[in-house]
Enzyme design. Sequence first.
Site, PDB file in Angstrom:
ATOM      1  N   ARG A   1     -10.734 -27.317 -35.487  1.00  0.00           N
ATOM      2  CA  ARG A   1     -10.045 -27.386 -36.777  1.00  0.00           C
ATOM      3  C   ARG A   1      -9.832 -28.842 -37.206  1.00  0.00           C
ATOM      4  O   ARG A   1      -9.786 -29.133 -38.403  1.00  0.00           O
ATOM      5  CB  ARG A   1      -8.716 -26.629 -36.638  1.00  0.00           C
ATOM      6  CG  ARG A   1      -7.925 -26.436 -37.924  1.00  0.00           C
ATOM      7  CD  ARG A   1      -6.790 -25.444 -37.680  1.00  0.00           C
ATOM      8  NE  ARG A   1      -5.659 -25.660 -38.560  1.00  0.00           N
ATOM      9  CZ  ARG A   1      -5.481 -25.015 -39.721  1.00  0.00           C
ATOM     10  NH1 ARG A   1      -6.341 -24.111 -40.121  1.00  0.00           N
ATOM     11  NH2 ARG A   1      -4.421 -25.279 -40.452  1.00  0.00           N
TER      12      ARG A   1
ATOM     13  N   LEU B   1      -5.453 -27.021 -46.636  1.00  0.00           N
ATOM     14  CA  LEU B   1      -6.089 -26.171 -45.629  1.00  0.00           C
ATOM     15  C   LEU B   1      -5.012 -25.179 -45.201  1.00  0.00           C
ATOM     16  O   LEU B   1      -3.915 -25.577 -44.813  1.00  0.00           O
ATOM     17  CB  LEU B   1      -6.529 -27.050 -44.449  1.00  0.00           C
ATOM     18  CG  LEU B   1      -6.915 -26.396 -43.128  1.00  0.00           C
ATOM     19  CD1 LEU B   1      -8.047 -25.413 -43.297  1.00  0.00           C
ATOM     20  CD2 LEU B   1      -7.331 -27.460 -42.119  1.00  0.00           C
ATOM     21  N   SER B   2      -5.319 -23.886 -45.274  1.00  0.00           N
ATOM     22  CA  SER B   2      -4.322 -22.859 -44.948  1.00  0.00           C
ATOM     23  C   SER B   2      -3.889 -22.950 -43.489  1.00  0.00           C
ATOM     24  O   SER B   2      -4.648 -23.379 -42.633  1.00  0.00           O
ATOM     25  CB  SER B   2      -4.891 -21.463 -45.185  1.00  0.00           C
ATOM     26  OG  SER B   2      -5.307 -21.319 -46.518  1.00  0.00           O
ATOM     27  N   GLN B   3      -2.661 -22.476 -43.228  1.00  0.00           N
ATOM     28  CA  GLN B   3      -2.171 -22.491 -41.841  1.00  0.00           C
ATOM     29  C   GLN B   3      -2.994 -21.513 -40.997  1.00  0.00           C
ATOM     30  O   GLN B   3      -3.513 -20.527 -41.521  1.00  0.00           O
ATOM     31  CB  GLN B   3      -0.690 -22.140 -41.808  1.00  0.00           C
ATOM     32  CG  GLN B   3      -0.409 -20.688 -42.139  1.00  0.00           C
ATOM     33  CD  GLN B   3       1.083 -20.395 -42.228  1.00  0.00           C
ATOM     34  OE1 GLN B   3       1.646 -20.333 -43.317  1.00  0.00           O
ATOM     35  NE2 GLN B   3       1.705 -20.238 -41.078  1.00  0.00           N
TER      36      GLN B   3
END
Length: 218
Positions: A42, A68-70
């Site tokens: 990530r 950026l999404s969790q």
Amino acid sequence: MTPELQGIGMTSRRTRTRMIQRLREAGIGDDQVLAIMAEVPRHIFLDEALSHRAYEDTSLPIGHSQTLSQPYIVAKMTEVLMRHKPRSVLELGTGSGYQTAILARLVAEVYSVERIKALQDRARERLRTLGLRNVRLRHADGGIGWADQGPFDAIMVTAAPRELPRDLMMQLGQGGVLIAPVGEHEQVLVQAVRRGDDFDIKEIEPVRFVPLLAGVVR
Ligand code: SAH
């Protein structure tokens, strides 16, 4: 496996294992999704200054006021999608390309649309670094979908439209699933499954996404 994947340091591997543990505790149960999230680095989807925070359970800025999404949200949306065993997925909002990479490891064909050219360029580079070749990227306003490539088995929207995008949902094949955050100030993750020209609609949980915007940025 590419050198970049092999060369991941122990620190990152350990923090990633902890991320997977937290996802399990939060109720993510799909082993395949968890295994892929344990593998895909990530931190390469963030600017270097933020990469040390990549495995925290939080959304992170990627520039151009986008995020950026969790990990939990990525896992949840992917898990819901994978229940329908899609072969082809249309993603709207490539952003960093992280969700795109997760999908590319799980399904045969991924199509992803992004309206901000600079984000798309960086995402393309990262996907190439990871050796993912089953992804097609397009610089466009994804609100209209990608009709030439449809119908899709699944559509994942990673920015929030105000209402359920009915036109877009017609690019789903029969039995196909759309998953999208819907709403303005209060948003909810919605799943819609195509049955004929009708849809079975289910609300999953409250979420917080950046808005789906019209037009493109060069
Ligand atoms: N899936 C991404 C999330 C990025 S945030 C990731 O994993 O990083 C949402 C993204 O949707 C942003 O990059 C934003 O530019 C994009 N977006 C917003 N409206 C859009 C539209 N109409 N068409 C295509 N992309 C859009």
